[in-house]
Design a protein around this motif. Sequence first.
Motif, PDB file in Angstrom:
ATOM      1  N   GLY A 155       0.783  -1.226   0.000  1.00 51.56           N
ATOM      2  CA  GLY A 155       0.000   0.000   0.000  1.00 51.56           C
ATOM      3  C   GLY A 155       0.810   1.269   0.000  1.00 51.56           C
ATOM      4  O   GLY A 155       0.247   2.362  -0.095  1.00 51.56           O
ATOM      5  N   ILE A 156       2.115   1.193   0.121  1.00 45.17           N
ATOM      6  CA  ILE A 156       2.988   2.364   0.089  1.00 45.17           C
ATOM      7  C   ILE A 156       3.623   2.451  -1.288  1.00 45.17           C
ATOM      8  O   ILE A 156       4.202   1.487  -1.779  1.00 45.17           O
ATOM      9  N   ARG A 157       3.499   3.593  -1.931  1.00 43.22           N
ATOM     10  CA  ARG A 157       4.080   3.791  -3.257  1.00 43.22           C
ATOM     11  C   ARG A 157       5.459   4.428  -3.105  1.00 43.22           C
ATOM     12  O   ARG A 157       5.665   5.323  -2.272  1.00 43.22           O
ATOM     13  N   VAL A 158       6.410   3.983  -3.914  1.00 38.72           N
ATOM     14  CA  VAL A 158       7.794   4.440  -3.821  1.00 38.72           C
ATOM     15  C   VAL A 158       8.140   5.239  -5.073  1.00 38.72           C
ATOM     16  O   VAL A 158       8.031   4.725  -6.195  1.00 38.72           O
ATOM     17  N   ALA A 159       8.535   6.479  -4.875  1.00 39.94           N
ATOM     18  CA  ALA A 159       8.924   7.358  -5.974  1.00 39.94           C
ATOM     19  C   ALA A 159      10.382   7.771  -5.796  1.00 39.94           C
ATOM     20  O   ALA A 159      10.940   7.693  -4.700  1.00 39.94           O
ATOM     21  N   VAL A 160      10.982   8.218  -6.894  1.00 38.79           N
ATOM     22  CA  VAL A 160      12.345   8.742  -6.867  1.00 38.79           C
ATOM     23  C   VAL A 160      12.319  10.134  -7.495  1.00 38.79           C
ATOM     24  O   VAL A 160      11.783  10.315  -8.590  1.00 38.79           O
ATOM     25  N   SER A 161      12.857  11.124  -6.790  1.00 40.82           N
ATOM     26  CA  SER A 161      12.922  12.501  -7.288  1.00 40.82           C
ATOM     27  C   SER A 161      14.353  13.006  -7.175  1.00 40.82           C
ATOM     28  O   SER A 161      15.159  12.461  -6.407  1.00 40.82           O
ATOM     29  N   THR A 162      14.658  14.065  -7.936  1.00 39.89           N
ATOM     30  CA  THR A 162      16.015  14.616  -7.929  1.00 39.89           C
ATOM     31  C   THR A 162      15.984  16.134  -7.875  1.00 39.89           C
ATOM     32  O   THR A 162      15.254  16.778  -8.629  1.00 39.89           O
ATOM     33  N   VAL A 163      16.769  16.698  -6.959  1.00 41.81           N
ATOM     34  CA  VAL A 163      17.040  18.138  -6.924  1.00 41.81           C
ATOM     35  C   VAL A 163      18.348  18.330  -7.671  1.00 41.81           C
ATOM     36  O   VAL A 163      19.405  17.874  -7.210  1.00 41.81           O
ATOM     37  N   ILE A 164      18.300  18.983  -8.821  1.00 39.38           N
ATOM     38  CA  ILE A 164      19.504  19.106  -9.647  1.00 39.38           C
ATOM     39  C   ILE A 164      19.900  20.577  -9.751  1.00 39.38           C
ATOM     40  O   ILE A 164      19.173  21.401 -10.291  1.00 39.38           O
ATOM     41  N   PHE A 165      21.057  20.911  -9.185  1.00 36.92           N
ATOM     42  CA  PHE A 165      21.528  22.290  -9.124  1.00 36.92           C
ATOM     43  C   PHE A 165      22.499  22.593 -10.259  1.00 36.92           C
ATOM     44  O   PHE A 165      23.317  21.763 -10.657  1.00 36.92           O
TER      45      PHE A 165
END
Length: 238
Positions: free
Chosen positions: A10-20
């Motif tokens: 029931g937990i969804r796993v996402a991947v995000s990126t802060v790109i400077f």
Amino acid sequence: MTRTDPSVDGIRVAVSTVIFSLRRGAGGRGMSVVLPLVRRTRDPHEGRWALPGGWLAHSEDLEHAASRTLAETTGLAPSYLEQLYAFGDVDRSPERVVSIVYWALLREGAQLPLDAQNVSWFDAAHLPPLAFDHNHIVDYALWRLQNKVGYSRIAHGLLPDLFTLAELREVYEAILERDLDPANFRRQVENSGNLIPTERFRTGSHRPARLYRYDHDVELADRGPLPGRTLPSRKALA
């Protein structure tokens, strides 16, 4: 198309990126830290800007997912990529979503692809209200960058291979958001053991300035006992 299986109990796993990256102001004066954001085209938060990212694919490791989702949403490939933190507060999203967030660096002047849609650069110090908890995530990534620049050669991820000490100082000043004394800065970086002077000089309207390069035998940042890895392709770097 990469098959995804984003839910675990029931937990969804996402991947995000802060790109400077860095941008110069009008007339080439001053630098500021910038990052690309993606405009959401569906609810929740339709129309708001957000960090680039996507769902973790089935049987995919996290770093590959960060590189893949960044390329799919922005067309960019970083010069440096590191896991930042896992954000999983219960109320951060209408669904229970855990985001594994990476932070990354791009050389100064990197450009978005001409066909990039719903993607734009923003000054990291002047962001609009972002989707979910992404303002908080960017603040945390900036804090990490400001701390790490003081004890590693992480600034190299924002610089070309050859640079002057004045150009290096500009990077530090943009990250730390304050002016640095040129003489003290020169003494500190020359004593750091990270820089190698070359026989080349930057010429122009001022006195020629020696070009330096970083010692590539020294890691950009201390990763502790983590194994080595291959950086993403740099073909998208400008």
